[in-house]
Design a protein around this motif. Structure first.
Motif, PDB file in Angstrom:
ATOM      1  N   VAL A 194      45.938  65.429  46.331  1.00  0.00           N
ATOM      2  CA  VAL A 194      45.391  64.250  45.652  1.00  0.00           C
ATOM      3  C   VAL A 194      44.628  63.385  46.654  1.00  0.00           C
ATOM      4  O   VAL A 194      45.144  63.021  47.706  1.00  0.00           O
ATOM      5  N   PHE A 195      43.389  63.088  46.315  1.00  0.00           N
ATOM      6  CA  PHE A 195      42.500  62.255  47.118  1.00  0.00           C
ATOM      7  C   PHE A 195      42.457  60.913  46.407  1.00  0.00           C
ATOM      8  O   PHE A 195      42.230  60.853  45.208  1.00  0.00           O
ATOM      9  N   ASP A 196      42.707  59.834  47.126  1.00  0.00           N
ATOM     10  CA  ASP A 196      42.818  58.536  46.473  1.00  0.00           C
ATOM     11  C   ASP A 196      42.121  57.506  47.357  1.00  0.00           C
ATOM     12  O   ASP A 196      42.525  57.276  48.489  1.00  0.00           O
ATOM     13  N   ILE A 197      41.040  56.896  46.833  1.00  0.00           N
ATOM     14  CA  ILE A 197      40.355  55.883  47.637  1.00  0.00           C
ATOM     15  C   ILE A 197      40.158  54.643  46.780  1.00  0.00           C
ATOM     16  O   ILE A 197      39.886  54.745  45.579  1.00  0.00           O
ATOM     17  N   SER A 198      40.329  53.470  47.388  1.00  0.00           N
ATOM     18  CA  SER A 198      40.123  52.249  46.608  1.00  0.00           C
ATOM     19  C   SER A 198      39.465  51.183  47.476  1.00  0.00           C
ATOM     20  O   SER A 198      39.512  51.229  48.700  1.00  0.00           O
ATOM     21  N   TYR A 199      38.815  50.265  46.786  1.00  0.00           N
ATOM     22  CA  TYR A 199      38.150  49.151  47.462  1.00  0.00           C
ATOM     23  C   TYR A 199      38.425  47.876  46.681  1.00  0.00           C
ATOM     24  O   TYR A 199      38.402  47.877  45.445  1.00  0.00           O
ATOM     25  N   ARG A 200      38.715  46.803  47.399  1.00  0.00           N
ATOM     26  CA  ARG A 200      38.942  45.521  46.738  1.00  0.00           C
ATOM     27  C   ARG A 200      38.097  44.448  47.414  1.00  0.00           C
ATOM     28  O   ARG A 200      38.021  44.380  48.640  1.00  0.00           O
ATOM     29  N   TYR A 201      37.469  43.618  46.584  1.00  0.00           N
ATOM     30  CA  TYR A 201      36.742  42.468  47.106  1.00  0.00           C
ATOM     31  C   TYR A 201      37.383  41.238  46.503  1.00  0.00           C
ATOM     32  O   TYR A 201      37.555  41.148  45.289  1.00  0.00           O
ATOM     33  N   MET A 202      37.771  40.307  47.359  1.00  0.00           N
ATOM     34  CA  MET A 202      38.431  39.103  46.873  1.00  0.00           C
ATOM     35  C   MET A 202      37.689  37.889  47.396  1.00  0.00           C
ATOM     36  O   MET A 202      37.238  37.889  48.546  1.00  0.00           O
ATOM     37  N   PHE A 203      37.498  36.882  46.556  1.00  0.00           N
ATOM     38  CA  PHE A 203      36.965  35.621  47.067  1.00  0.00           C
ATOM     39  C   PHE A 203      37.669  34.473  46.367  1.00  0.00           C
ATOM     40  O   PHE A 203      38.147  34.610  45.242  1.00  0.00           O
TER      41      PHE A 203
END
Lengths: 302, 442
Positions: free
Chosen positions: B307-316
């Motif tokens: 399982v390949f799992d990538i995530s990105y989060r942008y918070m402001f």
């Protein structure tokens, strides 16, 4: 092409035997029987009626030769998504698990191989190229199954023949056990299930038809549970002295080499026995070691 | 190794799902639903020279029906060690008063000022109930409560999801609410009041109430899209509104000499000499509300068991902090029962607009000013963190275990307005931590 069959209401018969009653009828192209260990003709008739109707219902619902069932809808959807009812959903889930457990050897989409393989005892062997082309239309992993939605790519087919009869046996046994606690044995053309041991003897005696020349008949004893047999002496092809069994590998499109003539397995339920016997056939000469690893009772005829 | 895998157990379970309760299968089926799935985990976290945390977790899930379940979780946290109090380091040892006002502690020259009184235990209990509303709709309700010596938190949450587009798309919406209260030892300090020497008769004049509270409302909208048989993509937007007391009552800001950069002596009013008397520090003050927005996307793909799992989060947020998080995991199946899972995470954040690592003597606000905000807490400063880890696990029929190790490194850039001695000091030194987690499912 899709002729309507069985438009007349089929019938069943009841006869008195030593240990109770025996009900007979035909379904799924096989002779079917129900043995009821009770001295109660009315009960025997009720159970046979229930069992026969369940067999006919399942046959009609999952037959590939009708134009009024869900399978017809699926096969004529031309790649469009079809919403599947609860019962077939359960069967598809089960088939999917079998596909995974068998590493792709057990595949309900492999029925299209019948287009090139006709096991009539002749020498009409298809070409490897024909088999290879057909592989594009085989493979459960090409199917999108998100319960309750099924999307079958055009040109592919679903054939529940590999588990349908065993499923019908288990379902019918369930219905019978719900209305009586007397021992009942259900036998649909050799696939069977016993709800409990007979009252008069220790075990049910099941004859295994001998095939391949010998006229010895095997006798299997089971107290309760399911039995299923895979293999058919009449269905093979032969060319240049080489025998091609009717067991086809869905990954190669080719007849499995060194498959036993028949494999009979006993398991808690008929459908499990059916899956294991089919798997054993698909394993070819590994049939025996495969079944030994499963810790089940089995009989192989080479 | 055996040549053929035994598949009869998996087959029996598949048959159970297909047939439901066959006459002789009653016991099996009821066992499936009656049992609790229990997971026990132990987390050990160690920050070099600072906090050590030991956190046992027990969670249990019970399937009530095919798509209805309840889950319970119990966490026990034990924290010991020292934590940064916010004051700048200098070339002389420094003395600070403990939060209670009784007693003091002295920090080492040239090292980050750590308050060694840090010791706390926390117990948290949470429960959730997942239920089907209809064939395509699902609702998860949850509640949690946690308690530690000076802090209590109570929260409730709900998450609704609906499958559409032939179950290829799931829409979800969630709402949660939490209420926290804090009753720090020694009470709530008055913003920008000076820390007084231990046992000072006027200590109570620097204190306001004995406790404060805050509320948090979180709203989430999400969409999960199945791309093909093996992959899915998810987008979430979440909005978080926190109101109330957001200041950290234990954090202070140093007051340093404008020329030499040496902390001022609280008593004499000139730069400290020996460090045996109190350094001048003022209590921090943060706004009483914070609004956060965050956008999250995740892609998961299954490659025949891996399982390949990538995530990105942008918070402001409205404190002017914005952050980027990239998280990558790969679960590598090494056999039918074993796996390895490497993990990499990068996190980068900008500093809060009121981040103030120190005050030059005379520029600090007067005690009680609540319209000015300032903090020297490094967690609100600019920083970059990197986490690398690896997990190894065994999955068996009835139980499984895994062991994970992670290394965490945090780096920050130094403030640009340093004067005098501060130029020789690292105000935001690197922080690294090592974490070990053991998981057991039975």
């Amino acid at each position: 092409m899709n002729k309507k069959i069985n438009t007349l209401k089929p019938e069943f018969k009841i006869e008195k035997i030593n240990s109770g009653y025996r009900g007979c009828f035909n379904a799924m192209a096989s002779p079917c029987e129900v043995l009821i260990e009770a001295d109660d003709a009315q009960l025997a008739s009720r159970i046979t009626d229930l069992v026969a109707n369940e067999a006919w219902r399942i046959e009609q619902k999952f037959s590939r030769y009708r134009d009024d069932n869900i399978l017809y809808q699926i096969h004529n959807a031309k790649g469009k998504t079809v919403e599947i009812d609860e019962e077939l959903s359960y069967l598809l889930n089960f088939s999917q698990q079998c596909f995974q457990l068998s590493d792709g050897l057990f595949d309900i989409t492999s029925g299209v191989l019948r287009r090139i393989w006709t096991f009539d005892g002749s020498d009409k062997i298809p070409t490897r190229k024909q088999a290879k082309t057909l592989l594009n239309n085989i493979g459960w992993d090409k199917v999108s199954w998100k319960p309750p939605y099924l999307t079958l790519p055009e040109g592919m087919e679903i054939d529940l023949g590999g588990i349908g009869k065993e499923y019908a046996v288990d379902k019918a046994a369930l219905l019978a056990a719900a209305i009586t606690d007397k021992p009942v044995l259900i036998n649909f053309g050799g696939d069977l299930f016993a709800t409990k041991p007979p009252l008069t003897r220790k075990a049910w005696q099941v004859g295994v038809e001998s095939i391949g020349g010998s006229d010895k008949t095997g006798l299997i004893q089971i107290a309760a549970g399911g039995i299923a047999t895979s293999g058919d002496a009449q269905r093979y092809l032969e060319r240049d002295g080489k025998r091609y069994s009717h067991v086809l590998n869905p990954k190669t499109g080719w007849s499995v080499a060194h498959a036993p003539r028949s494999v009979t397995v006993a398991a808690p339920r008929c459908i499990e026995a059916g899956f294991l016997s089919t798997m054993a056939m698909l394993k070819g000469k590994e049939a025996k070691s495969f079944l030994q690893a499963q810790d089940v009772l089995f009989w192989i005829q080479e | 190794m055996k040549k053929h895998q035994k598949i009869t157990l998996a087959l029996a379970s598949a048959t159970c799902s297909l047939m439901g309760a066959l006459p002789n299968a009653h016991a099996d089926i009821s066992a499936d639903y009656a049992d609790w799935d229990v997971n026990a985990a132990l987390l050990i976290y160690n920050e070099s020279d600072r906090v050590t945390a030991v956190e046992p977790v027990i969670s249990a899930k019970k399937q009530i029906d095919t798509d209805e379940s309840i889950a319970l979780k119990l966490v026990y946290d034990s924290l010991t060690g020292a934590s940064a109090n916010g004051a700048v380091p200098t070339n002389i040892a420094q003395t600070f008063t403990r939060p209670s006002g009784n007693g003091s502690y002295t920090t080492t020259a040239n090292e980050t000022s750590l308050d060694d009184t840090f010791h706390d235990t926390r117990v948290a209990i949470s429960a959730s109930w997942e239920m089907p509303l209809s064939r395509m709709d699902k609702l998860v309700l949850g509640g949690n409560i946690s308690n530690e010596y000076d802090y209590t938190s109570i929260g409730v949450s709900s998450l609704f999801s609906r499958d559409i587009n032939q179950r290829n798309t799931t829409l979800s919406a969630g709402l949660s609410f939490a209420s926290d209260s804090i009753s720090p030892i020694g009470g709530i300090p008055d913003p920008f009041s000076e820390m007084l020497p231990a046992g000072d008769a006027n200590y109570s004049t620097t204190r306001l109430d004995s406790s404060e509270s805050k509320t948090t409302v979180d709203i989430l909208f999400g969409i999960t899209q199945v791309i093909d048989k093996h992959s899915l993509l998810q987008f979430n937007y979440s909005y978080s509104q926190v109101d109330g007391y957001l200041t950290d009552p234990f954090k202070v800001i140093s007051v340093v000499d404008a020329i030499t950069g040496i902390p001022i002596d609280q008593v004499t009013g000139v730069a400290i000499v020996s460090g045996t008397t109190l350094s001048q520090v003022v209590y921090e003050n943060r706004p009483d509300s914070r609004t956060k927005h965050s956008l999250f996307t995740q892609y998961k793909r299954n490659f025949s068991g891996d399982v390949f799992d990538i995530s990105y989060r942008y918070m402001f947020d409205d404190w002017d902090i914005n952050s980027h998080t990239v998280d990558f995991k790969y679960r590598l199946k090494t056999s039918d029962t074993t796996f390895w899972k490497p993990h990499i995470r990068f996190y980068q954040q900008s500093e809060a607009e009121f981040y103030t690592p120190f005050y030059l003597s005379g520029s600090q606000p007067t005690a009680g000013t609540n319209t000015t905000f300032a903090t020297a807490d490094y967690r609100l400063g600019e920083m970059t963190t990197t986490t690398i880890g690896i997990e190894y696990g065994h999955v068996y029929e009835n139980h499984s275990w895994s062991l994970a190790a992670e290394y965490y490194l945090q780096t920050s850039t130094e403030p640009s307005n340093k004067v005098g001695e501060l130029n020789n000091q690292e105000l935001s030194p690197d922080v690294d931590a090592f974490m070990l987690r053991f998981n057991y499912d039975f």
